[in-house]
Design a protein around this motif. Structure first.
Motif, PDB file in Angstrom:
ATOM      1  N   GLN A   1      64.162 107.822  58.108  1.00  0.00           N
ATOM      2  CA  GLN A   1      62.910 108.322  57.531  1.00  0.00           C
ATOM      3  C   GLN A   1      62.508 109.648  58.177  1.00  0.00           C
ATOM      4  O   GLN A   1      62.062 110.567  57.489  1.00  0.00           O
ATOM      5  N   HIS A   2      62.706 109.760  59.487  1.00  0.00           N
ATOM      6  CA  HIS A   2      62.380 111.015  60.175  1.00  0.00           C
ATOM      7  C   HIS A   2      63.277 112.151  59.696  1.00  0.00           C
ATOM      8  O   HIS A   2      62.811 113.273  59.460  1.00  0.00           O
ATOM      9  N   LYS A   3      64.566 111.869  59.550  1.00  0.00           N
ATOM     10  CA  LYS A   3      65.497 112.902  59.088  1.00  0.00           C
ATOM     11  C   LYS A   3      65.130 113.374  57.692  1.00  0.00           C
ATOM     12  O   LYS A   3      65.161 114.577  57.403  1.00  0.00           O
ATOM     13  N   LEU A   4      64.772 112.445  56.830  1.00  0.00           N
ATOM     14  CA  LEU A   4      64.367 112.832  55.470  1.00  0.00           C
ATOM     15  C   LEU A   4      63.085 113.651  55.500  1.00  0.00           C
ATOM     16  O   LEU A   4      62.931 114.606  54.724  1.00  0.00           O
ATOM     17  N   THR A   5      62.173 113.307  56.391  1.00  0.00           N
ATOM     18  CA  THR A   5      60.941 114.095  56.526  1.00  0.00           C
ATOM     19  C   THR A   5      61.253 115.516  56.985  1.00  0.00           C
ATOM     20  O   THR A   5      60.670 116.482  56.487  1.00  0.00           O
ATOM     21  N   VAL A   6      62.200 115.652  57.913  1.00  0.00           N
ATOM     22  CA  VAL A   6      62.587 116.980  58.397  1.00  0.00           C
ATOM     23  C   VAL A   6      63.202 117.793  57.256  1.00  0.00           C
ATOM     24  O   VAL A   6      62.912 118.984  57.102  1.00  0.00           O
ATOM     25  N   VAL A   7      64.034 117.148  56.441  1.00  0.00           N
ATOM     26  CA  VAL A   7      64.644 117.846  55.302  1.00  0.00           C
ATOM     27  C   VAL A   7      63.564 118.280  54.306  1.00  0.00           C
ATOM     28  O   VAL A   7      63.591 119.404  53.792  1.00  0.00           O
ATOM     29  N   ILE A   8      62.616 117.394  54.052  1.00  0.00           N
ATOM     30  CA  ILE A   8      61.530 117.728  53.116  1.00  0.00           C
ATOM     31  C   ILE A   8      60.726 118.914  53.636  1.00  0.00           C
ATOM     32  O   ILE A   8      60.402 119.842  52.876  1.00  0.00           O
ATOM     33  N   GLU A   9      60.418 118.915  54.936  1.00  0.00           N
ATOM     34  CA  GLU A   9      59.665 120.038  55.506  1.00  0.00           C
ATOM     35  C   GLU A   9      60.463 121.338  55.438  1.00  0.00           C
ATOM     36  O   GLU A   9      59.913 122.403  55.153  1.00  0.00           O
TER      37      GLU A   9
ATOM     38  N   ARG B   1      64.112 121.583  43.538  1.00  0.00           N
ATOM     39  CA  ARG B   1      64.795 120.337  43.156  1.00  0.00           C
ATOM     40  C   ARG B   1      65.216 119.550  44.388  1.00  0.00           C
ATOM     41  O   ARG B   1      65.093 118.322  44.429  1.00  0.00           O
ATOM     42  N   ALA B   2      65.717 120.251  45.411  1.00  0.00           N
ATOM     43  CA  ALA B   2      66.150 119.574  46.635  1.00  0.00           C
ATOM     44  C   ALA B   2      64.970 118.909  47.335  1.00  0.00           C
ATOM     45  O   ALA B   2      65.090 117.783  47.833  1.00  0.00           O
ATOM     46  N   GLU B   3      63.833 119.579  47.362  1.00  0.00           N
ATOM     47  CA  GLU B   3      62.639 118.987  47.972  1.00  0.00           C
ATOM     48  C   GLU B   3      62.201 117.749  47.200  1.00  0.00           C
ATOM     49  O   GLU B   3      61.900 116.704  47.791  1.00  0.00           O
ATOM     50  N   LYS B   4      62.199 117.859  45.880  1.00  0.00           N
ATOM     51  CA  LYS B   4      61.809 116.721  45.031  1.00  0.00           C
ATOM     52  C   LYS B   4      62.775 115.551  45.219  1.00  0.00           C
ATOM     53  O   LYS B   4      62.353 114.399  45.334  1.00  0.00           O
ATOM     54  N   ASP B   5      64.078 115.838  45.281  1.00  0.00           N
ATOM     55  CA  ASP B   5      65.079 114.785  45.468  1.00  0.00           C
ATOM     56  C   ASP B   5      64.956 114.144  46.851  1.00  0.00           C
ATOM     57  O   ASP B   5      65.149 112.931  46.996  1.00  0.00           O
ATOM     58  N   ALA B   6      64.635 114.923  47.870  1.00  0.00           N
ATOM     59  CA  ALA B   6      64.471 114.371  49.215  1.00  0.00           C
ATOM     60  C   ALA B   6      63.266 113.425  49.256  1.00  0.00           C
ATOM     61  O   ALA B   6      63.324 112.374  49.905  1.00  0.00           O
ATOM     62  N   TYR B   7      62.193 113.782  48.564  1.00  0.00           N
ATOM     63  CA  TYR B   7      61.053 112.868  48.452  1.00  0.00           C
ATOM     64  C   TYR B   7      61.488 111.559  47.787  1.00  0.00           C
ATOM     65  O   TYR B   7      61.138 110.470  48.245  1.00  0.00           O
ATOM     66  N   ALA B   8      62.244 111.675  46.707  1.00  0.00           N
ATOM     67  CA  ALA B   8      62.685 110.479  45.979  1.00  0.00           C
ATOM     68  C   ALA B   8      63.592 109.604  46.850  1.00  0.00           C
ATOM     69  O   ALA B   8      63.476 108.378  46.839  1.00  0.00           O
ATOM     70  N   VAL B   9      64.478 110.231  47.612  1.00  0.00           N
ATOM     71  CA  VAL B   9      65.373 109.471  48.491  1.00  0.00           C
ATOM     72  C   VAL B   9      64.568 108.766  49.576  1.00  0.00           C
ATOM     73  O   VAL B   9      64.825 107.603  49.901  1.00  0.00           O
ATOM     74  N   ARG B  10      63.588 109.454  50.141  1.00  0.00           N
ATOM     75  CA  ARG B  10      62.773 108.824  51.184  1.00  0.00           C
ATOM     76  C   ARG B  10      62.005 107.628  50.630  1.00  0.00           C
ATOM     77  O   ARG B  10      61.935 106.571  51.269  1.00  0.00           O
TER      78      ARG B  10
END
Length: 177
Positions: A65-73, A139-148
């Motif tokens: 979850q932290h890694k996905l948050t870092v990617v989203i940021e 799109r990458a930000e949106k997909d990272a939210y969806a994955v998280r």
């Protein structure tokens, strides 16, 4: 010459002199220092660190979850930067186009009008490329939210159960014997 004691280097006799290595003078083969070889420089391999430690091997629920948050940021920051770059590139293309028109109205040589128009066209192409990158980052930000969210939905309840136990959870396959 004096004899060598233990592992100490040989010391010349008080009256004898050792010629420098580059002097070309006669030297005693037993007393001349061996030429030092420079140590070979080790080649350092650069290790990339992906987005601040994402490749640390921590695959726990909180770690993922932290890694996905870092990617989203990171994607959010990229979107912000690309939006500003898109605005500046489009404004620059518009200014170059209007400069080409002003040069044409001033009855200057056609080569200057053509060169300025080519700059405007190139700047517009660059702005289109920036817009394409902006859409990809969005799109990458949106997909990272969806994955998280999907990760939390699929593994969140299991994480709560495991976290609430006093004892460790057995490894997968422990009960299959």
């Amino acid at each position: 010459m004096s004899d060598q004691v233990d592992s100490l280097p040989a010391v010349p006799d008080p009256g004898g002199a050792i010629a420098p290595a580059d002097s070309g003078g006669p030297q005693d083969a037993g007393t001349s220092p061996a030429p030092r070889r420079k140590p070979r420089a080790r080649r350092r391999r650069k290790r990339r660190q992906v987005l601040g430690g994402l490749a640390d091997g921590d695959h726990s629920f909180d770690g993922v979850q932290h890694k996905l948050t870092v990617v989203i940021e990171a994607m959010g920051a990229a979107v912000d930067n690309l939006e500003g770059l898109d605005r500046r590139a489009r404004a620059t293309a518009k200014e170059a186009s209007s400069a080409a028109g002003a040069i044409a109205r001033a009855d200057l040589d056609e080569t200057f009008v053509g060169m300025t128009d080519e700059v405007a066209t190139a700047q517009l192409e660059a702005a289109k490329a920036v817009r394409k990158m902006l859409r990809a980052a969005q799109r990458a930000e949106k997909d990272a939210y969806a994955v998280r969210r999907a990760h939390a939905r699929l593994y969140g309840s299991l994480h709560r159960v495991r976290k609430g136990r006093r004892h460790r959870t057995p490894k997968p396959g422990f009960f299959q014997r």
